[in-house]
Write a protein that holds these residues in place. Structure first.
Motif, PDB file in Angstrom:
ATOM      1  N   GLU A 291       0.829  -1.206   0.000  1.00  0.00           N
ATOM      2  CA  GLU A 291       0.000   0.000   0.000  1.00  0.00           C
ATOM      3  C   GLU A 291       0.866   1.259   0.000  1.00  0.00           C
ATOM      4  O   GLU A 291       0.548   2.235  -0.673  1.00  0.00           O
ATOM      5  CB  GLU A 291      -0.922  -0.027   1.219  1.00  0.00           C
ATOM      6  CG  GLU A 291      -2.145   0.842   1.024  1.00  0.00           C
ATOM      7  CD  GLU A 291      -3.050   0.834   2.244  1.00  0.00           C
ATOM      8  OE1 GLU A 291      -3.020  -0.156   3.006  1.00  0.00           O
ATOM      9  OE2 GLU A 291      -3.758   1.831   2.431  1.00  0.00           O
ATOM     10  N   THR A 292       1.964   1.226   0.750  1.00  0.00           N
ATOM     11  CA  THR A 292       2.840   2.404   0.781  1.00  0.00           C
ATOM     12  C   THR A 292       3.371   2.721  -0.619  1.00  0.00           C
ATOM     13  O   THR A 292       3.389   3.864  -1.037  1.00  0.00           O
ATOM     14  CB  THR A 292       4.070   2.190   1.701  1.00  0.00           C
ATOM     15  OG1 THR A 292       4.191   0.823   2.012  1.00  0.00           O
ATOM     16  CG2 THR A 292       4.016   3.036   2.905  1.00  0.00           C
TER      17      THR A 292
ATOM     18  N   GLN B 115      -7.198  12.921  -4.367  1.00  0.00           N
ATOM     19  CA  GLN B 115      -6.140  13.236  -3.396  1.00  0.00           C
ATOM     20  C   GLN B 115      -6.386  14.639  -2.835  1.00  0.00           C
ATOM     21  O   GLN B 115      -5.591  15.557  -3.060  1.00  0.00           O
ATOM     22  CB  GLN B 115      -4.758  13.193  -4.065  1.00  0.00           C
ATOM     23  CG  GLN B 115      -4.379  11.865  -4.656  1.00  0.00           C
ATOM     24  CD  GLN B 115      -3.884  10.868  -3.616  1.00  0.00           C
ATOM     25  OE1 GLN B 115      -3.719  11.210  -2.449  1.00  0.00           O
ATOM     26  NE2 GLN B 115      -3.655   9.646  -4.033  1.00  0.00           N
TER      27      GLN B 115
ATOM     28  N   ASP C   2       0.280   6.756  -6.530  1.00  0.00           N
ATOM     29  CA  ASP C   2      -1.014   7.428  -6.688  1.00  0.00           C
ATOM     30  C   ASP C   2      -0.928   8.927  -6.411  1.00  0.00           C
ATOM     31  O   ASP C   2      -1.734   9.698  -6.917  1.00  0.00           O
ATOM     32  CB  ASP C   2      -2.060   6.811  -5.749  1.00  0.00           C
ATOM     33  CG  ASP C   2      -2.511   5.442  -6.219  1.00  0.00           C
ATOM     34  OD1 ASP C   2      -2.255   5.122  -7.397  1.00  0.00           O
ATOM     35  OD2 ASP C   2      -3.101   4.691  -5.418  1.00  0.00           O
TER      36      ASP C   2
ATOM     37  N   ASN D 240       0.660   4.017  -2.826  1.00  0.00           N
ATOM     38  CA  ASN D 240       0.277   5.375  -2.410  1.00  0.00           C
ATOM     39  C   ASN D 240       1.214   6.420  -3.007  1.00  0.00           C
ATOM     40  O   ASN D 240       0.774   7.486  -3.429  1.00  0.00           O
ATOM     41  CB  ASN D 240       0.295   5.494  -0.883  1.00  0.00           C
ATOM     42  CG  ASN D 240      -0.957   4.908  -0.267  1.00  0.00           C
ATOM     43  OD1 ASN D 240      -1.920   4.612  -0.983  1.00  0.00           O
ATOM     44  ND2 ASN D 240      -0.953   4.727   1.046  1.00  0.00           N
ATOM     45  N   HIS D 241       2.507   6.123  -3.008  1.00  0.00           N
ATOM     46  CA  HIS D 241       3.453   7.071  -3.599  1.00  0.00           C
ATOM     47  C   HIS D 241       3.182   7.240  -5.089  1.00  0.00           C
ATOM     48  O   HIS D 241       3.270   8.344  -5.616  1.00  0.00           O
ATOM     49  CB  HIS D 241       4.897   6.613  -3.371  1.00  0.00           C
ATOM     50  CG  HIS D 241       5.346   6.754  -1.952  1.00  0.00           C
ATOM     51  ND1 HIS D 241       5.358   7.964  -1.297  1.00  0.00           N
ATOM     52  CD2 HIS D 241       5.776   5.833  -1.049  1.00  0.00           C
ATOM     53  CE1 HIS D 241       5.789   7.785  -0.061  1.00  0.00           C
ATOM     54  NE2 HIS D 241       6.050   6.498   0.120  1.00  0.00           N
TER      55      HIS D 241
END
Lengths: 450, 478
Positions: free
Chosen positions: A83-84, A387, A90, A87-88
Motif C-alpha cells: 500500500e505504501t 487526493q 497514486d 500510495n506514492h
C-alpha cells in the motif's frame, strides 16, 4: 597519530533487498519499450524541484526520480506493490513538469500511466472510492448524465439555496463535497448543445481553413460559453467551424484512472468523428490526451496510422490563433492579470508562449509574472477529488503566489485548473476571478457580452 | 522494528520518519548509483534542535548517521551503509533572512542553491556558486562537497561564498562559527574546515551565504574545433595570456550531440569539440578581452566562432550546458563521471589519454567539463545492471585518476571523494597526512559515527563498492 589496532571491518553495498520467495516474481510487467525508457533515468535528480509533491513533502519516493526507482524496483522484482508503494505512485499528479525538467528525455507519463493501469487491476478499492470512481468514469465522461447530475444543484442555485448546498456539502464524502464546491456559481439549468456548423465571418473577408471544434465533456456542460467564444474567435479569424456530432470524451479521465480500454474506445470514436484540417480545443487536459492518441493506439493495426495523423492536426486554441493573421483587438481591457500555466498545456503540450503573446495584444491589459507559474495547482484532472489533501496544499501554494502579484484575475487555459483554483480561492476567502484566455480575447475583439 | 524508531518518531513526528523497507528502497543511492545501501530509517527534521535531538538518540543506539541534502551527489556520499540512519535536510528549506545592505542571506541547509538566487532575482544579486545541479542541489550539500560550478573559474568555489555555519556535532551539540556578516579573524577557520568535509565532521544545519551582484556586462561566445586537442590548447593559451574568463567550458562531439538532441540549441553536428566561454567585468574592457580570446582560438584552428549576445539565447546556452550530464541518459542507461583537476597546460595530453583508456576498457566516454579550471569530467557510459561493465568502469576510473595524480593533478575538483574515490586517497596523500585527516575527523567525531569510511579512510570500517567478480581481477575492494 592514529593507532591501528584491529584491521578495518569490511562492509559491502547491496543493490536493494533480495527479492523474497520466488526471485522472479515481478509485481509489474512493463512493456519492453516502457521499461527501457525507465532506464533512461540516470538518477541525476534535476527533476526534484520541478515536482510539486516533492516540493511539498520532500520525500524522495514522491519525486519523479524516486517514483521511477519504485516502478523499476517493481518491474525488477526487488519490491512488492504494498500500500505504501502504490500510495506514492497514486500521489503523482501526472502533471509532467518532470518531463520538462528532465535532460535525459525520460517519457515519465507513459511509465506512470502504464504502471497504474497494470497495478490497478490488482488493487482492492473501498466502497466509497468505487462510488466516486463510478461518477468519474460514467458521469463526467457523458455530457447528458453530467447535466442530470448537476440539475438539482443548479435548481437550488436558481432558487437562492446556495448556502443550503454548501451546508449539505459538508455531509457528503470529501470528494463529492469538493465536486459541488467547484460548480461555477452561475449557469443555465440545462446547457444547450452547440450547432453542428458555424460559418466563417472573416474580419478581412478571407476564408482561411476549416476547423473541427472539440468541445470536451465538462467543458460543454459547465463552460459552454467559453466554447462559444472560442468558435466566435475562429469565425472572426476566417475559419469555418464544425462541431462533429459524433465526438465523445477525449478519454483522459479513464486513461489517468488506469482504464486503458475505454480510453482507446473514445480515441477511436474521435478519430472517426473528425475529418477537418485542424482539431481545435480549449481545454489543456483534453488537448494533451488528443495529442497522445498516437501513443495510445500505437499497437492498433487499424488505427495506429490514423491516430498519428489525427495527433498531428490537434491544436490548442492558443496555438492556432496566432497563425491566423488576426488584427489588433479593438477593445482595451483595463485590468491587471496573471497567467497560470496549465500543466497539460505547458508540460504535456509545451505551449507556454502563445497564450502570453495573445494576451499581450490586448491594449491596457497588464500582465504580472506569476512565481512558479508552471507548477501544478493541484487540480490535475480528477486528482483534486482523489487526493484532496495534497490538492489543497498545492492550491494554497498557488494562491499565495497569485496574491503576491496583486492581480484579481488569474488566466488559465484549462477548465480543471479554473474550477479548482476558483473553488479554493472561495474557500480561503481570496478575491479572485479565474478566466480562460479566450474569454479575455473575446472581450477584446467583441466588447463585453450582454 | 528497531527500538530507535519510536524514539525518533517522538522527535520528528510520524510524518517525519520512514522505516518501511519498500520506502527506504528509494534512499539506497544518490546521484552515483553504483554505491548502494539501504538505511535503517530516514528522518526529516524541520529545525536544528530536532537534528540535535535525533543525533543524541542515534548515539544511544550506536548507529551510523548519514546527512543527505537533495541526493544529487556524484560520489555516493549520501548513501547509508551498515544500516545507518539518513538525516534528510529536504524539509529544512527556509530562507530565513536576506540582508542586502550587509550582503548576506541566512538559509537552512536544505534550501536549494537556485531557490536562494531566484528569491532575490529582482534585486540583481545572487548566490554565486553554480554547480550544474544548482536547480536541485541543496546549499548544505554544496557546502559539504565545497561545490564548484561553471563560473568558479573567476568567482570561486562554495567556500569563498560562505560567511558562517551552524552545525550539529556527532554528539548532538550545536555549534556556530563566524555566524555574522563580519570578518572576525579569530583562530582557526572552522567554517572552512567544515566546507568540503562531506558530512563526515558534523551536520550542517544553517548557512550564512555571501551574496554578490550579478555582472552587468558580459560577452558570451562559443567556438567549434576540428580536434579536442586544438580546443584544449586554446584553453591553455587563454589562461596563459592572463585573461580570467567567468567560465570556459568544453564539450566533445558525443556530448554536443546529446545536448543538441535534448535542447535543440542549434549546435553544429560535425565538429570534434566546442568551447563555451564567457567574460564579465567592465564593459569597455570586454571587447578587447573577447578579441584576444577569439584570436587565440583562431590561432588554434577554430572553425565557426559565434557571439551570443541575446540574453535569452545566453540563458539557453548555459542551461544546455548545465543539463548536459542528465542529457547523457539519451546515450546510455547509466553513467559515472570523474572530476579530476589537472594543470591546464596538460589538458591536450590528458584528453588523449582518456581516449586511450576508453579503448582499453571498451567503455564509451564522452566529455563535458570546466576546461578553464582544468577540471575534466570524462563521462563513462555503461549499464549498471551489467556487473562486468561496472567493474570495467571502476578499473578505468582508478587508472585514469592515478594518471591525473601522476601528471600533477588531483582526484577530485568539486564532486568530492565520498565512497567512490576513497581508495585513491593514499595515492593522493602520504600516510602522515591521511592520519592527520583521520585525527581531525576524530576531534569532531571520536566514535566515528557520522558518515564513517567516506572521504577519509577509516581505521574502523572499509566500504567495498563491489565484490570482486573474478579472482584475477584486482580492485575488488575498490
Amino acid at each position: 597519530m592514529t593507532p591501528t589496532t584491529t584491521p578495518p571491518r569490511i562492509i559491502t553495498g547491496l543493490s536493494g533487498p533480495p527479492p523474497e520467495g520466488d526471485s522472479h516474481q515481478r509485481a509489474l510487467q512493463l512493456e519492453q519499450q516502457t521499461y527501457d525508457r525507465a532506464l533512461d533515468c540516470v538518477h541525476c535528480g534535476l527533476c526534484l524541484p520541478a515536482c510539486p509533491t516533492y516540493t511539498e513533502n520532500g520525500l524522495e519516493a514522491d519525486s519523479p526520480r524516486g517514483r521511477i526507482y519504485l516502478m523499476k524496483g517493481l518491474a525488477d522484482g526487488k519490491i512488492q506493490p504494498t500500500e505504501t508503494v502504490t500510495n506514492h505512485l497514486d500521489l503523482c499528479l501526472d502533471c509532467r513538469a518532470c518531463e520538462t525538467a528532465c535532460p535525459s528525455g525520460v517519457v515519465y507519463h507513459e511509465l506512470i500511466e502504464e504502471s497504474r493501469v497494470k497495478l490497478s487491476t490488482k488493487k482492492r478499492t473501498r466502497m466509497m472510492d468505487r462510488l466516486v470512481h463510478g461518477v468519474f468514469f460514467h458521469v463526467f465522461t457523458k455530457r447528458r448524465r453530467l447535466k442530470l447530475l448537476l440539475l438539482p444543484a443548479r435548481i437550488a442555485q436558481k432558487l437562492g439555496l446556495g448556502r443550503i448546498i454548501e451546508k449539505s456539502g459538508r455531509l457528503l464524502p470529501v470528494q463529492l463535497e469538493k465536486m459541488q464546491s467547484m460548480l461555477p456559481p452561475d449557469g443555465p439549468l440545462w446547457e444547450s448543445n452547440l450547432n453542428k456548423f458555424y460559418p466563417a465571418t472573416p474580419h478581412d473577408g478571407v476564408k482561411r481553413s476549416t476547423v473541427g471544434f472539440f468541445a470536451g465533456c465538462v467543458g460543454s456542460v459547465l463552460f459552454q460559453h467559453v466554447n462559444r467564444q472560442t468558435i466566435a474567435l475562429l469565425n472572426h479569424a476566417g475559419c469555418d467551424v464544425t462541431v462533429a456530432p459524433l465526438q465523445t470524451c477525449c478519454g483522459a479521465i479513464d486513461h489517468h484512472g488506469g482504464r486503458l480500454e475505454p480510453a482507446k474506445c473514445y480515441a477511436r470514436k474521435n478519430i472517426d468523428a473528425f475529418d477537418t484540417d485542424y482539431i481545435v480545443n480549449n481545454i489543456a487536459g483534453c488537448g494533451a490526451m488528443l495529442k497522445d492518441y498516437a501513443h495510445l493506439l500505437r499497437d492498433d493495426p487499424n488505427y495506429a496510422q490514423r491516430a498519428r495523423d489525427f495527433t498531428n492536426r490537434v491544436r490548442d486554441i492558443s496555438e492556432l490563433l496566432p497563425q491566423l493573421e488576426m488584427p489588433q483587438p479593438p477593445h482595451p481591457i483595463e485590468q491587471t492579470i496573471t497567467y497560470h500555466d496549465a500543466c497539460h498545456l505547458a508540460h504535456a503540450q509545451k505551449v507556454t508562449k502563445p497564450p502570453r503573446q495573445l494576451l499581450g495584444t490586448i491594449a491596457k491589459l497588464q500582465m504580472i509574472d506569476l512565481v512558479e507559474s508552471d507548477m501544478c495547482c493541484g487540480a490535475a484532472g480528477t486528482y483534486n477529488l482523489s487526493q484532496p489533501i495534497m490538492a489543497r496544499e498545492l492550491a494554497e501554494r498557488k494562491l499565495q503566489h497569485v496574491i503576491q502579484t496583486g492581480a484579481k484575475t488569474c488566466v488559465t487555459g484549462n477548465v480543471g485548473c479554473a474550477m479548482h483554483i476558483q473553488s479554493e480561492a472561495k474557500r480561503l476567502g481570496v478575491d479572485l476571478k479565474v478566466v480562460h484566455p479566450v474569454s479575455l480575447l473575446h472581450e477584446a475583439y467583441f466588447g463585453i457580452e450582454e | 522494528m528497531h527500538p530507535v524508531i519510536d524514539q525518533l518518531r517522538a522527535i520528528v513526528g510520524s510524518q517525519g520518519i520512514l522505516y518501511e523497507q519498500d520506502e527506504l528502497f528509494v534512499y539506497e543511492c544518490d546521484g552515483f548509483p553504483i554505491a548502494k545501501g539501504i538505511p535503517l530509517a530516514v528522518i526529516f527534521p524541520t529545525n536544528t534542535q530536532q537534528v540535535a535531538d535525533c543525533v543524541k538518540v542515534l548515539n544511544q543506539h550506536n548507529l551510523q548517521i548519514v546527512p543527505r541534502g537533495s541526493g544529487t551527489g556524484l560520489a555516493g556520499g549520501a548513501v547509508a551503509y551498515d544500516r545507518g540512519v539518513i538525516i534528510s535536510l529536504s524539509r529544512m528549506k527556509k530562507i530565513e533572512s536576506v540582508d542586502l545592505d550587509n550582503r548576506v542571506a541566512v538559509v537552512q541547509a536544505g534550501v536549494r542553491n537556485l531557490a536562494l538566487s531566484d528569491s532575490i532575482a529582482d534585486t540583481g544579486w545572487r548566490f554565486s556558486p553554480d554547480p550544474s545541479s544548482q536547480r536541485a542541489s541543496s546549499i548544505g550539500g554544496n557546502v559539504s562537497t565545497n561545490a564548484g560550478g561553471i563560473n568558479t573559474l573567476k568567482h570561486g568555489v562554495t567556500v569563498c561564498h560562505i560567511l558562517g555555519l551552524e552545525y550539529v556535532l556527532p554528539d548532538g551539540k550545536i555549534c556556530t562559527s563566524r555566524a555574522e556578516p563580519i570578518y572576525d579573524g579569530i583562530g582557526a577557520d572552522l567554517t572552512s574546515l567544515i566546507c568540503g568535509s562531506e558530512g563526515t565532521f558534523a551536520i550542517v544545519t544553517r548557512i550564512w551565504c555571501r551574496l554578490v551582484v550579478n555582472p552587468k556586462y558580459f560577452r558570451t561566445v562559443y567556438a567549434v574545433f576540428g580536434s579536442t586537442s586544438d580546443a584544449c590548447k586554446t584553453v591553455s593559451d587563454v589562461i596563459a595570456s592572463g585573461i580570467v574568463p567567468t567560465s570556459m567550458e568544453m564539450m566533445d562531439a558525443g556530448m554536443i550531440q546529446a545536448v543538441e538532441s535534448a535542447f535543440h540549441f542549434g549546435f553544429p553536428s560535425d565538429v570534434a569539440a566546442m568551447l563555451l566561454l564567457e567574460v564579465d567585468g567592465i564593459d569597455q574592457v570586454l571587447d578587447e578581452e573577447l578579441a584576444s580570446i577569439v584570436q587565440l582560438a583562431r590561432d588554434n584552428n577554430a572553425g565557426d566562432i559565434q557571439q551570443c549576445s541575446d540574453p535569452v539565447r545566453r540563458a539557453e546556452l548555459w542551461t544546455a550546458r548545465k543539463k548536459a550530464f542528465g542529457a547523457v541518459g539519451r546515450m546510455s542507461h547509466s553513467y559515472c563521471t570523474q572530476d579530476a583537476c589537472i594543470p591546464r597546460s596538460k589538458l591536450p595530453e590528458a584528453m588523449e589519454h582518456v581516449a586511450k583508456l576508453s579503448e582499453k576498457y571498451d567503455i564509451t566516454i564522452t566529455n563535458v567539463f570546466h576546461a578553464g579550471d582544468g577540471n575534466i569530467h570524462p563521462i563513462m557510459l555503461f549499464d549498471e545492471d551489467d556487473p562486468g561493465q561496472v567493474q570495467q568502469v571502476l578499473l578505468l576510473s582508478k587508472e585514469l585518476l592515478e594518471y591525473c595524480v601522476d601528471i600533477g593533478g588531483t582526484i577530485t575538483g568539486e564532486h568530492g571523494v565520498g565512497v567512490e574515490k576513497l581508495h585513491l586517497m593514499d595515492k593522493m596523500f602520504n600516510r602522515n597526512t591521511l592520519d592527520l585527516f583521520l585525527d581531525v575527523k576524530k576531534t569532531f567525531d571520536p566514535d566515528q559515527r557520522i558518515n564513517d569510511a567516506k572521504l577519509i579512510p577509516s581505521d574502523k570500517t572499509t566500504i567495498e563498492l563491489l565484490k570482486p567478480i573474478a579472482a584475477n581481477i584486482p580492485g575488488g575492494a575498490l
